[in-house]
Design a protein around this motif. Sequence first.
Motif, PDB file in Angstrom:
ATOM      1  N   LEU A 142      28.634  29.844  48.881  1.00  0.00           N
ATOM      2  CA  LEU A 142      29.936  30.182  48.312  1.00  0.00           C
ATOM      3  C   LEU A 142      31.101  29.476  48.980  1.00  0.00           C
ATOM      4  O   LEU A 142      32.247  29.831  48.751  1.00  0.00           O
TER       5      LEU A 142
ATOM      6  N   LEU B 148      36.936  35.029  49.226  1.00  0.00           N
ATOM      7  CA  LEU B 148      35.906  35.303  48.232  1.00  0.00           C
ATOM      8  C   LEU B 148      36.578  35.836  46.978  1.00  0.00           C
ATOM      9  O   LEU B 148      37.403  36.748  47.059  1.00  0.00           O
ATOM     10  N   SER B 149      36.224  35.289  45.838  1.00  0.00           N
ATOM     11  CA  SER B 149      36.732  35.827  44.582  1.00  0.00           C
ATOM     12  C   SER B 149      35.940  37.090  44.258  1.00  0.00           C
ATOM     13  O   SER B 149      34.840  37.300  44.800  1.00  0.00           O
TER      14      SER B 149
ATOM     15  N   ARG C 263      34.250  37.652  41.680  1.00  0.00           N
ATOM     16  CA  ARG C 263      32.985  37.200  41.087  1.00  0.00           C
ATOM     17  C   ARG C 263      31.993  36.804  42.187  1.00  0.00           C
ATOM     18  O   ARG C 263      30.812  37.133  42.119  1.00  0.00           O
ATOM     19  N   GLN C 264      32.460  36.099  43.217  1.00  0.00           N
ATOM     20  CA  GLN C 264      31.583  35.712  44.321  1.00  0.00           C
ATOM     21  C   GLN C 264      31.098  36.940  45.088  1.00  0.00           C
ATOM     22  O   GLN C 264      29.938  37.031  45.470  1.00  0.00           O
ATOM     23  N   GLU C 265      32.004  37.890  45.292  1.00  0.00           N
ATOM     24  CA  GLU C 265      31.631  39.107  45.992  1.00  0.00           C
ATOM     25  C   GLU C 265      30.576  39.879  45.192  1.00  0.00           C
ATOM     26  O   GLU C 265      29.623  40.403  45.759  1.00  0.00           O
TER      27      GLU C 265
ATOM     28  N   GLN D  51      28.378  38.561  43.186  1.00  0.00           N
ATOM     29  CA  GLN D  51      27.125  37.817  43.377  1.00  0.00           C
ATOM     30  C   GLN D  51      26.419  38.269  44.658  1.00  0.00           C
ATOM     31  O   GLN D  51      25.206  38.433  44.678  1.00  0.00           O
TER      32      GLN D  51
ATOM     33  N   ALA E 226      28.429  38.266  37.349  1.00  0.00           N
ATOM     34  CA  ALA E 226      28.604  36.835  37.582  1.00  0.00           C
ATOM     35  C   ALA E 226      27.781  36.064  36.576  1.00  0.00           C
ATOM     36  O   ALA E 226      26.662  36.445  36.253  1.00  0.00           O
TER      37      ALA E 226
ATOM     38  N   PRO F 100      28.442  28.003  43.264  1.00  0.00           N
ATOM     39  CA  PRO F 100      29.693  28.598  42.814  1.00  0.00           C
ATOM     40  C   PRO F 100      30.926  27.877  43.321  1.00  0.00           C
ATOM     41  O   PRO F 100      31.916  27.828  42.625  1.00  0.00           O
TER      42      PRO F 100
END
Length: 142
Positions: free
Chosen positions: A81, A87-88, A90-92, A94, A113, A120
Amino acid sequence: MQHDIDPRSLIGRRAQDSAGCKIGTVGEVYLDDATGEPEWAAVRMGLFRREALVPLEPSEVVGDVLRVPFERALVRSTPVLGVGRHLSPRQELQLYLHYGLDVPPSAEADGPASPSSAPPAASSVSSSESDRDFGRIAGSGS
């Protein structure tokens, strides 16, 4: 994890998996923007120093070690990531899904996600996503 620990004191600690095997060394700690609580640790692994994010809850500090309650293989397969950035949501999300953790309501609001063949960090991000960053790094002032 103990909430009375200074997140900066985690940096440089060894990280071990659920079997007590060394995963790597904590390089950075990410704080939740809303609460200021430590939420993720970036663990440097292997010869090429790849970094994987591990959740600090349900991890625990035992002596001078961060004990992560997951197998090393699961940590090694964490999505890439782009450690060192926010962290966005969406990344969080994931990460929560990767570790099989309960997703907090704030992360569910952005939906699942979408799968991507590219890491990503390299995928396109809409302007609404880039405006909402989470997970500032402890000690960075950002």
